[in-house]
Scaffold this motif. Structure first.
Motif, PDB file in Angstrom:
ATOM      1  N   ARG A   1      31.480 -44.923  19.920  1.00 26.21           N
ATOM      2  CA  ARG A   1      31.286 -45.267  21.322  1.00 26.21           C
ATOM      3  C   ARG A   1      32.477 -44.811  22.153  1.00 26.21           C
ATOM      4  O   ARG A   1      33.619 -44.852  21.700  1.00 26.21           O
ATOM      5  CB  ARG A   1      31.090 -46.772  21.476  1.00 26.21           C
ATOM      6  N   PRO A   2      32.211 -44.382  23.407  1.00 22.52           N
ATOM      7  CA  PRO A   2      33.323 -43.990  24.281  1.00 22.52           C
ATOM      8  C   PRO A   2      34.062 -45.220  24.782  1.00 22.52           C
ATOM      9  O   PRO A   2      33.475 -46.305  24.870  1.00 22.52           O
ATOM     10  CB  PRO A   2      32.621 -43.259  25.438  1.00 22.52           C
TER      11      PRO A   2
ATOM     12  N   PHE B   1      36.852 -35.118  25.377  1.00 24.53           N
ATOM     13  CA  PHE B   1      35.629 -35.690  24.794  1.00 24.53           C
ATOM     14  C   PHE B   1      34.426 -34.757  24.937  1.00 24.53           C
ATOM     15  O   PHE B   1      33.289 -35.214  24.786  1.00 24.53           O
ATOM     16  CB  PHE B   1      35.302 -37.025  25.476  1.00 24.53           C
TER      17      PHE B   1
ATOM     18  N   TYR C   1      26.976 -44.526  16.319  1.00 20.57           N
ATOM     19  CA  TYR C   1      27.731 -43.376  16.814  1.00 20.57           C
ATOM     20  C   TYR C   1      29.061 -43.881  17.363  1.00 20.57           C
ATOM     21  O   TYR C   1      29.183 -45.057  17.736  1.00 20.57           O
ATOM     22  CB  TYR C   1      26.953 -42.633  17.905  1.00 20.57           C
TER      23      TYR C   1
ATOM     24  N   GLN D   1      25.813 -36.149  23.283  1.00 20.85           N
ATOM     25  CA  GLN D   1      25.290 -37.279  22.520  1.00 20.85           C
ATOM     26  C   GLN D   1      25.362 -38.566  23.333  1.00 20.85           C
ATOM     27  O   GLN D   1      24.424 -39.374  23.332  1.00 20.85           O
ATOM     28  CB  GLN D   1      26.079 -37.430  21.219  1.00 20.85           C
ATOM     29  N   TRP D   2      26.454 -38.776  24.049  1.00 23.74           N
ATOM     30  CA  TRP D   2      26.601 -39.978  24.857  1.00 23.74           C
ATOM     31  C   TRP D   2      25.625 -39.987  26.036  1.00 23.74           C
ATOM     32  O   TRP D   2      25.100 -41.038  26.397  1.00 23.74           O
ATOM     33  CB  TRP D   2      28.034 -40.103  25.355  1.00 23.74           C
TER      34      TRP D   2
ATOM     35  N   SER E   1      32.930 -32.543  23.229  1.00 28.28           N
ATOM     36  CA  SER E   1      31.983 -32.355  22.133  1.00 28.28           C
ATOM     37  C   SER E   1      31.023 -33.539  21.978  1.00 28.28           C
ATOM     38  O   SER E   1      29.915 -33.384  21.454  1.00 28.28           O
ATOM     39  CB  SER E   1      32.737 -32.136  20.824  1.00 28.28           C
ATOM     40  N   MET E   2      31.437 -34.720  22.440  1.00 28.72           N
ATOM     41  CA  MET E   2      30.604 -35.915  22.299  1.00 28.72           C
ATOM     42  C   MET E   2      29.762 -36.207  23.539  1.00 28.72           C
ATOM     43  O   MET E   2      28.890 -37.081  23.500  1.00 28.72           O
ATOM     44  CB  MET E   2      31.493 -37.126  22.004  1.00 28.72           C
TER      45      MET E   2
END
Length: 350
Positions: free
Chosen positions: A243-244, A190, A241, A196-197, A192-193
């Motif tokens: 979500r994780p 994860f 976006y 943003q998170w 790359s995200m």
């Protein structure tokens, strides 16, 4: 591992003892623990591991006092005493991590049960009794297995040293390596995200603080509860976006809080610094372990009880619950207030 108690240069006949250095190390450790206590004082009294943290500070204070007293003795007397203290202290601290982890996990499991809902006084008695039991067993183990005899080693017929055998906490080393590896490998898919998170988690945290401040102000300025209710019914706007998953969101919150400590500890382990147990068993490790155990129980219970099922630890778990589930699903709770007080303020302004 071996701690150097005294060094002797055979050629010059110069003696150097290290009692003051051990005292300085313990003072540095206590200074670090005072900082941790300052930021965690409200949470340390609510859990078993918090009670253990206070006991570790007390034990470190006793060691500082003993080292200080040794400096007033002659070198012929305090070298043996110094070795005795170092050997027994390292063995005692080495025996602490396993029962602390097991009983800390048990304490988290009991949080939602009848025993976990008892009054603060009964919790205090239970945590204090368990903490004393752990220390008593650790001291008995140390005095029954430790060797506190001074040993002399000669290096190239020029340097002679008196050393004392001490122990390092292998369990803590494996625990930190395993935790660091698990966090690192789970974050790779994860990566790359993650920026943003993290930004979204900061936005949620700021919105939560602003909501609590507004609610607190309205308790003293509003003539009725209409405005307060309006705030509660309008959660912060959500950003679109991906979500994780909840488990990764909690791991992200844990890593942002404790990754620096884990990285420094892993570097020390890989470089074979050989840190004795009376140094590695400290408040940072206890609070990191407490956050890890609390996070696991939070993940296990959050789907049933929501983001506020457990008291907050060093990691703000509700923030990362909302990061995964969204703020629309369960808005932030309003600031807790006393209904009678709120009514009295309303009458005053009327």
């Amino acid at each position: 591992m071996l701690d150097i108690v005294e060094e002797t240069d055979v050629v010059s006949g110069r003696h150097t003892d290290n009692a003051d250095k051990y005292l300085a190390i313990m003072l540095i450790k206590m200074g670090m623990e005072v900082v941790v206590l300052f930021f965690s004082s409200q949470k340390l009294s609510t859990s078993f591991l918090g009670r253990c943290s206070l006991s570790i500070v007390l034990a470190d204070s006793v060691m500082v006092l003993l080292f200080s007293c040794l400096l007033f003795l002659g070198p012929e007397r305090y070298l043996v005493s110094l070795c005795f203290i170092l050997a027994n202290a390292s063995a005692t601290y080495e025996a602490l991590p396993l029962p602390l982890i097991c009983l800390g996990l048990l304490d988290c499991c009991l949080e939602g049960t009848y025993l976990g809902k008892q009054s603060a006084f009964y919790k205090f008695l239970r945590h204090t009794a368990l903490t004393l039991l752990v220390w008593i067993l650790a001291v008995i183990y140390a005095f029954g297995s430790v060797k506190s005899d001074l040993m002399r080693l000669d290096y190239q017929e020029r340097l002679s040293v008196l050393v004392c055998e001490v122990r390092e906490s292998t369990l803590i080393n494996y625990f930190i390596l395993g935790l660091f590896s698990a966090v690192g490998f789970t974050m790779l898919p994860f990566y790359s995200m993650i920026p943003q998170w993290v930004g979204e988690a900061n936005r949620i945290s700021e919105a939560r603080e602003e909501r609590e401040n507004q609610t607190s102000d309205l308790l003293f300025t509003s003539t009725n509860c209409t405005e307060t209710k309006g705030i509660e019914d309008n959660p912060p706007e959500e950003t679109a976006y991906p979500r994780p998953p909840l488990w990764f969101s909690l791991i992200l919150g844990f890593s942002l809080t404790w990754m620096l400590y884990l990285v420094v500890s892993v570097v020390c382990i890989l470089l074979s610094f050989g840190i004795p147990a009376y140094i590695t068993v400290n408040l940072l490790w206890v609070e990191c372990t407490n956050s890890f155990l609390t996070g696991m129980m939070f993940w296990a219970n959050s789907n049933k009880q929501g983001p506020y099922s457990l008291p907050e630890s060093e990691c703000p778990w509700p923030i990362y619950w909302h990061l995964s589930k969204g703020t629309q699903q369960q808005p932030f709770p309003a600031a807790v207030s006393n209904p009678s007080k709120e009514k009295s303020h309303t009458l005053l302004y009327v």
